[in-house]
Design an enzyme around this catalytic site. Structure first.
Site, PDB file in Angstrom:
ATOM      1  N   GLU A  73       4.127   4.502   6.140  1.00  0.00           N
ATOM      2  CA  GLU A  73       2.893   3.686   6.112  1.00  0.00           C
ATOM      3  C   GLU A  73       1.852   4.338   5.202  1.00  0.00           C
ATOM      4  O   GLU A  73       1.785   5.560   5.106  1.00  0.00           O
ATOM      5  CB  GLU A  73       2.299   3.614   7.522  1.00  0.00           C
ATOM      6  CG  GLU A  73       2.514   2.298   8.245  1.00  0.00           C
ATOM      7  CD  GLU A  73       1.667   1.145   7.694  1.00  0.00           C
ATOM      8  OE1 GLU A  73       1.154   1.221   6.562  1.00  0.00           O
ATOM      9  OE2 GLU A  73       1.521   0.153   8.415  1.00  0.00           O
ATOM     10  N   LYS A  91      -7.154   6.819  10.161  1.00  0.00           N
ATOM     11  CA  LYS A  91      -8.608   6.852  10.362  1.00  0.00           C
ATOM     12  C   LYS A  91      -8.939   7.333  11.764  1.00  0.00           C
ATOM     13  O   LYS A  91      -8.283   6.928  12.728  1.00  0.00           O
ATOM     14  CB  LYS A  91      -9.201   5.460  10.161  1.00  0.00           C
ATOM     15  CG  LYS A  91      -9.285   5.072   8.710  1.00  0.00           C
ATOM     16  CD  LYS A  91     -10.077   3.806   8.506  1.00  0.00           C
ATOM     17  CE  LYS A  91      -9.898   3.317   7.087  1.00  0.00           C
ATOM     18  NZ  LYS A  91     -10.457   1.977   6.872  1.00  0.00           N
ATOM     19  N   PHE A 147     -13.777   2.691   4.087  1.00  0.00           N
ATOM     20  CA  PHE A 147     -12.755   1.963   3.351  1.00  0.00           C
ATOM     21  C   PHE A 147     -12.343   2.759   2.117  1.00  0.00           C
ATOM     22  O   PHE A 147     -13.170   3.063   1.267  1.00  0.00           O
ATOM     23  CB  PHE A 147     -13.246   0.570   2.948  1.00  0.00           C
ATOM     24  CG  PHE A 147     -12.115  -0.321   2.528  1.00  0.00           C
ATOM     25  CD1 PHE A 147     -11.339  -0.972   3.480  1.00  0.00           C
ATOM     26  CD2 PHE A 147     -11.808  -0.481   1.188  1.00  0.00           C
ATOM     27  CE1 PHE A 147     -10.269  -1.772   3.097  1.00  0.00           C
ATOM     28  CE2 PHE A 147     -10.743  -1.287   0.797  1.00  0.00           C
ATOM     29  CZ  PHE A 147      -9.976  -1.935   1.749  1.00  0.00           C
ATOM     30  N   VAL A 148     -11.053   3.111   2.059  1.00  0.00           N
ATOM     31  CA  VAL A 148     -10.575   3.952   0.960  1.00  0.00           C
ATOM     32  C   VAL A 148      -9.656   3.172   0.020  1.00  0.00           C
ATOM     33  O   VAL A 148      -9.034   2.179   0.423  1.00  0.00           O
ATOM     34  CB  VAL A 148      -9.849   5.219   1.494  1.00  0.00           C
ATOM     35  CG1 VAL A 148     -10.835   6.173   2.129  1.00  0.00           C
ATOM     36  CG2 VAL A 148      -8.734   4.853   2.468  1.00  0.00           C
ATOM     37  N   ASP A 176      -5.261   2.157  10.574  1.00  0.00           N
ATOM     38  CA  ASP A 176      -6.692   1.929  10.812  1.00  0.00           C
ATOM     39  C   ASP A 176      -6.865   1.524  12.280  1.00  0.00           C
ATOM     40  O   ASP A 176      -7.002   2.374  13.150  1.00  0.00           O
ATOM     41  CB  ASP A 176      -7.164   0.863   9.819  1.00  0.00           C
ATOM     42  CG  ASP A 176      -8.656   0.581   9.906  1.00  0.00           C
ATOM     43  OD1 ASP A 176      -9.331   1.190  10.747  1.00  0.00           O
ATOM     44  OD2 ASP A 176      -9.147  -0.260   9.144  1.00  0.00           O
ATOM     45  N   GLY A 210       0.783  -1.239   0.000  1.00  0.00           N
ATOM     46  CA  GLY A 210       0.000   0.000   0.000  1.00  0.00           C
ATOM     47  C   GLY A 210       0.809   1.281   0.000  1.00  0.00           C
ATOM     48  O   GLY A 210       0.389   2.284  -0.568  1.00  0.00           O
TER      49      GLY A 210
END
Ligand code: 5GP
Length: 186
Positions: free
Chosen positions: A101, A133, A154-155, A105, A46
């Site tokens: 990062e 978040k 949720f992205v 979450d 990610g």
């Protein structure tokens, strides 16, 4: 006007807003390491896009390494189980480490990663996260710098995937409920 793909309910952070904020983050990170060459540790998959943009916006010399961890499988909820899929390729003993990062979450992945890295005796560990978040019940894991605080949705995009897709969107979007429903096996 930002291009919007199928599966994206709405654009949360557009490309130029991301770009501007990353320039600010890079300047802040530069100021931490005026006398050293940190190792940027990108958390795959990610953080790949954020890492690339951040390091290019930085002015100081850096080294770069990557780790891959898995906490979600292909779901949108944390499984609570973190696994190292790919480890660093060099020793970090005595080095200044900046963990890069994508998103914090529950905080579980980052907490696990920080424990693992701290046991390897680096000189310092700092963390920069593109997104965090705002979420009741999240672990109070220390993050030195956050790009954007976002709602608990949720992205996808800018490196973040859903079931392996959407990483190449140049913005952060909110996944549509239809796209979640459409995933085979759910
Ligand atoms: P945590 O352990 O903090 O709950 O989750 C961290 C990891 O889960 C992130 O590094 C990311 O890979 C994934 N993750 C958490 N929230 C989201 C999200 O909203 N979208 C995507 N695509 N991945 C997420």
């Amino acid at each position: 006007m930002q291009r919007k793909e199928n599966g994206v309910q709405r654009v949360l952070i557009d490309a130029s807003t991301l770009d501007k904020r990353i320039t600010e983050l890079a300047a802040q990170v530069d100021s931490w390491y005026l006398d050293s060459t940190p190792i940027l540790v990108g958390v795959l998959n990610g953080a790949a896009v954020f890492m690339t943009e951040l390091m290019q916006a930085m002015a100081i010399p850096v080294q770069v390494d990557f780790m891959a961890v898995s906490s979600y499988g292909s779901s949108t909820e944390s499984s609570g189980v973190v696994q190292i899929l790919k480890d660093l390729s060099t020793s970090i003993e005595g080095q200044d480490i900046l963990v890069v990062e994508d998103i914090v979450d529950s905080g579980l992945t980052l907490q696990y990663l920080l424990d693992v890295l701290a046991r390897r005796n680096p000189r310092s560990i700092r963390v920069v996260a593109m997104l965090r978040k705002v979420k009741p019940g999240a672990i109070a894991v220390p993050v030195d710098l956050v790009g954007f605080e976002i709602p608990d949705e949720f992205v996808i995009g800018f490196g973040l995937d859903y079931a392996g897709q959407f990483r190449n969107l140049p913005y952060i979007g909110i996944l549509s409920p239809e796209a979640i429903m459409a995933k085979p096996g759910r």
